[in-house]
Design a protein around this motif. Structure first.
Motif, PDB file in Angstrom:
ATOM      1  N   PHE A  34     -23.810 -16.026  42.741  1.00 29.70           N
ATOM      2  CA  PHE A  34     -22.376 -16.369  42.796  1.00 29.70           C
ATOM      3  C   PHE A  34     -22.386 -17.492  43.729  1.00 29.70           C
ATOM      4  CE2 PHE A  34     -20.368 -11.890  41.645  1.00 29.70           C
ATOM      5  CZ  PHE A  34     -21.527 -10.874  41.587  1.00 29.70           C
ATOM      6  N   TYR A  36     -19.617 -18.572  46.211  1.00 34.77           N
ATOM      7  CA  TYR A  36     -18.061 -18.220  46.761  1.00 34.77           C
ATOM      8  C   TYR A  36     -16.892 -19.831  47.087  1.00 34.77           C
ATOM      9  CZ  TYR A  36     -17.698 -13.512  45.725  1.00 34.77           C
ATOM     10  OH  TYR A  36     -18.013 -12.086  45.365  1.00 34.77           O
ATOM     11  N   GLN A  38     -14.414 -21.800  50.015  1.00 27.79           N
ATOM     12  CA  GLN A  38     -13.396 -21.447  51.657  1.00 27.79           C
ATOM     13  C   GLN A  38     -12.796 -22.874  51.996  1.00 27.79           C
ATOM     14  OE1 GLN A  38     -14.418 -19.536  55.488  1.00 27.79           O
ATOM     15  NE2 GLN A  38     -12.326 -18.370  54.959  1.00 27.79           N
ATOM     16  N   ARG A  43      -8.916 -17.758  52.629  1.00 30.74           N
ATOM     17  CA  ARG A  43      -9.847 -16.846  52.707  1.00 30.74           C
ATOM     18  C   ARG A  43     -10.288 -17.199  51.400  1.00 30.74           C
ATOM     19  NH1 ARG A  43      -6.550 -11.907  51.530  1.00 30.74           N
ATOM     20  NH2 ARG A  43      -4.796 -13.492  52.542  1.00 30.74           N
ATOM     21  N   LEU A  44     -12.207 -16.936  51.773  1.00 29.22           N
ATOM     22  CA  LEU A  44     -13.263 -17.209  50.608  1.00 29.22           C
ATOM     23  C   LEU A  44     -13.071 -15.844  49.277  1.00 29.22           C
ATOM     24  CD1 LEU A  44     -16.637 -17.823  51.229  1.00 29.22           C
ATOM     25  CD2 LEU A  44     -16.364 -15.157  51.927  1.00 29.22           C
ATOM     26  N   LEU A  46     -14.242 -16.517  45.014  1.00 27.69           N
ATOM     27  CA  LEU A  46     -15.335 -16.823  43.775  1.00 27.69           C
ATOM     28  C   LEU A  46     -14.932 -17.695  42.833  1.00 27.69           C
ATOM     29  CD1 LEU A  46     -17.979 -15.191  42.213  1.00 27.69           C
ATOM     30  CD2 LEU A  46     -16.108 -14.473  41.081  1.00 27.69           C
ATOM     31  N   ARG A  49     -19.861 -17.166  38.432  1.00 30.19           N
ATOM     32  CA  ARG A  49     -20.894 -16.953  38.921  1.00 30.19           C
ATOM     33  C   ARG A  49     -21.717 -16.333  37.547  1.00 30.19           C
ATOM     34  NH1 ARG A  49     -19.291 -10.524  37.425  1.00 30.19           N
ATOM     35  NH2 ARG A  49     -20.783  -9.746  37.863  1.00 30.19           N
ATOM     36  N   TYR A  86     -20.541 -21.101  49.193  1.00 27.27           N
ATOM     37  CA  TYR A  86     -21.527 -20.086  49.790  1.00 27.27           C
ATOM     38  C   TYR A  86     -22.259 -19.618  48.543  1.00 27.27           C
ATOM     39  CZ  TYR A  86     -19.280 -20.299  54.714  1.00 27.27           C
ATOM     40  OH  TYR A  86     -19.119 -20.047  55.854  1.00 27.27           O
ATOM     41  N   VAL A  98     -24.869  -7.410  49.083  1.00 28.93           N
ATOM     42  CA  VAL A  98     -24.398  -9.407  48.408  1.00 28.93           C
ATOM     43  C   VAL A  98     -25.584  -9.771  49.988  1.00 28.93           C
ATOM     44  CG1 VAL A  98     -22.926 -11.014  47.877  1.00 28.93           C
ATOM     45  CG2 VAL A  98     -23.513  -8.319  47.277  1.00 28.93           C
ATOM     46  N   PHE A 100     -25.163 -13.344  51.551  1.00 35.65           N
ATOM     47  CA  PHE A 100     -24.892 -14.743  51.019  1.00 35.65           C
ATOM     48  C   PHE A 100     -26.470 -15.888  52.247  1.00 35.65           C
ATOM     49  CE2 PHE A 100     -21.046 -14.541  50.144  1.00 35.65           C
ATOM     50  CZ  PHE A 100     -20.847 -13.128  49.999  1.00 35.65           C
ATOM     51  N   GLY A 101     -25.488 -16.383  51.660  1.00 39.34           N
ATOM     52  CA  GLY A 101     -26.000 -18.276  52.086  1.00 39.34           C
ATOM     53  C   GLY A 101     -25.449 -18.204  54.041  1.00 39.34           C
ATOM     54  N   ILE A 102     -25.744 -19.827  54.533  1.00 36.68           N
ATOM     55  CA  ILE A 102     -25.096 -20.098  54.972  1.00 36.68           C
ATOM     56  C   ILE A 102     -24.113 -20.642  55.522  1.00 36.68           C
ATOM     57  CG2 ILE A 102     -26.930 -22.409  55.733  1.00 36.68           C
ATOM     58  CD1 ILE A 102     -27.117 -21.406  58.873  1.00 36.68           C
TER      59      ILE A 102
ATOM     60  N   GLN B  41     -22.435 -19.278  60.775  1.00 37.04           N
ATOM     61  CA  GLN B  41     -23.580 -18.684  59.654  1.00 37.04           C
ATOM     62  C   GLN B  41     -22.156 -18.140  58.121  1.00 37.04           C
ATOM     63  OE1 GLN B  41     -26.589 -18.136  60.501  1.00 37.04           O
ATOM     64  NE2 GLN B  41     -25.972 -18.950  62.199  1.00 37.04           N
ATOM     65  N   GLY B  42     -22.874 -17.120  57.358  1.00 36.93           N
ATOM     66  CA  GLY B  42     -22.776 -16.901  56.048  1.00 36.93           C
ATOM     67  C   GLY B  42     -21.899 -15.375  56.678  1.00 36.93           C
ATOM     68  N   PRO B  43     -21.326 -14.824  55.579  1.00 40.18           N
ATOM     69  CA  PRO B  43     -21.102 -13.471  55.577  1.00 40.18           C
ATOM     70  C   PRO B  43     -22.152 -11.987  56.240  1.00 40.18           C
ATOM     71  CG  PRO B  43     -19.911 -14.686  54.501  1.00 40.18           C
ATOM     72  CD  PRO B  43     -20.632 -15.431  54.575  1.00 40.18           C
ATOM     73  N   GLU B 102     -16.853  -9.180  41.082  1.00 43.21           N
ATOM     74  CA  GLU B 102     -16.101 -10.432  41.749  1.00 43.21           C
ATOM     75  C   GLU B 102     -15.233  -9.815  43.395  1.00 43.21           C
ATOM     76  OE1 GLU B 102     -13.080 -12.223  40.113  1.00 43.21           O
ATOM     77  OE2 GLU B 102     -12.740 -13.525  42.021  1.00 43.21           O
ATOM     78  N   PHE B 105     -11.899 -11.074  49.326  1.00 40.78           N
ATOM     79  CA  PHE B 105     -11.472 -11.063  50.725  1.00 40.78           C
ATOM     80  C   PHE B 105     -10.316 -10.801  51.549  1.00 40.78           C
ATOM     81  CE2 PHE B 105     -16.215 -11.200  51.527  1.00 40.78           C
ATOM     82  CZ  PHE B 105     -16.858 -11.919  50.579  1.00 40.78           C
TER      83      PHE B 105
END
Lengths: 110, 114
Positions: A34, A36, A38, A43-44, A46, A49, A86, A98, A100-102, B41-43, B102, B105
């Motif tokens: 995915f 995502y 922000q 808010r975060l 999607l 995907r 992300y 799940v 997530f990357g940084i 950082q990411g979640p 999906e 958040f």
């Protein structure tokens, strides 16, 4: 263990230039990837995907299992694309948390 | 309709205090997730509920962290004896199906431990 790598914390591009946000993953199973996004003060949410194979807001991402990558691309950046992006990984079907990357901050310069 | 809501939006706690963070998922969403996001950082995954069942709590950093979703709707994340390293944004997300779906958040709760 699954891992997501986004090598760039900040990517600055000029409006109208092509954008590529890199994402590499490490996972032994069948991945579900995915992106995502922000936007400022939102808010975060999607963006897209890989399984849907859609183009959202001009962005596309192709899953390359050989290179274990899922880079996000857009041919012409717009100012409204400025945001945190992300990359996220889970398992295709069945349960897997799940990861997530940084995140990469995309800054589009007018 | 309403999205995922979280309360409080901001919480300042003194070290050693207990805190409770609330999440209201989208009505009808089976799955609920808690994440911790430190600055820059990411979640990071904390825990996952499918209806009222907590199926994965492997991301909870210590036994000071506890989450529940007793009726399969609202969830509460409780942190006992808060420490400075607990300072972060705590995100809640819900999805109609499982982790491959999906995730929607909430706005997050920013916790600052002094």
């Amino acid at each position: 263990a699954q891992r997501v790598t986004q090598p760039e914390k900040l990517l600055s591009v000029f409006k109208g230039a092509p954008v590529e946000l890199k994402c590499n993953y490490s996972y032994s199973g069948s991945p579900e990837l995915f992106w995502y996004v922000q936007y400022s003060r939102q808010r975060l949410q999607l963006l897209l995907r890989h399984i849907s194979r859609e183009s959202i807001k001009g962005f596309t991402a192709d899953l390359n299992k050989g290179e274990t990558s899922f880079h996000l691309k857009k041919p012409f950046a717009q100012e409204e694309d400025s945001a945190m992006y992300y990359c996220a990984l889970t398992r295709s079907g069945g349960y897997q948390k799940v990861t997530f990357g940084i995140g990469t901050k995309l800054q589009v310069i007018p | 309709g309403a999205g995922v809501s979280q309360s409080p939006r901001y919480k300042v706690a003194k070290r050693g205090q207990d805190v409770a963070l609330r999440c209201d998922p989208i009505s009808g969403h089976v799955s609920l997730f808690w994440y911790q996001q430190a600055l820059g950082q990411g979640p990071e995954f904390l825990t996952y509920f499918q209806n009222e069942a907590q199926l994965d709590k492997s991301g909870l950093p210590s036994d000071r962290f506890f989450a529940e979703r007793p009726e399969g709707s609202v969830s509460t994340l409780k942190i006992q004896r808060t420490q400075q390293e607990d300072s972060a944004v705590y995100l809640c997300a819900s999805s109609l199906g499982g982790t491959w779906d999906e995730q929607f958040f909430g706005p997050g709760t920013r916790l600052t431990v002094l």
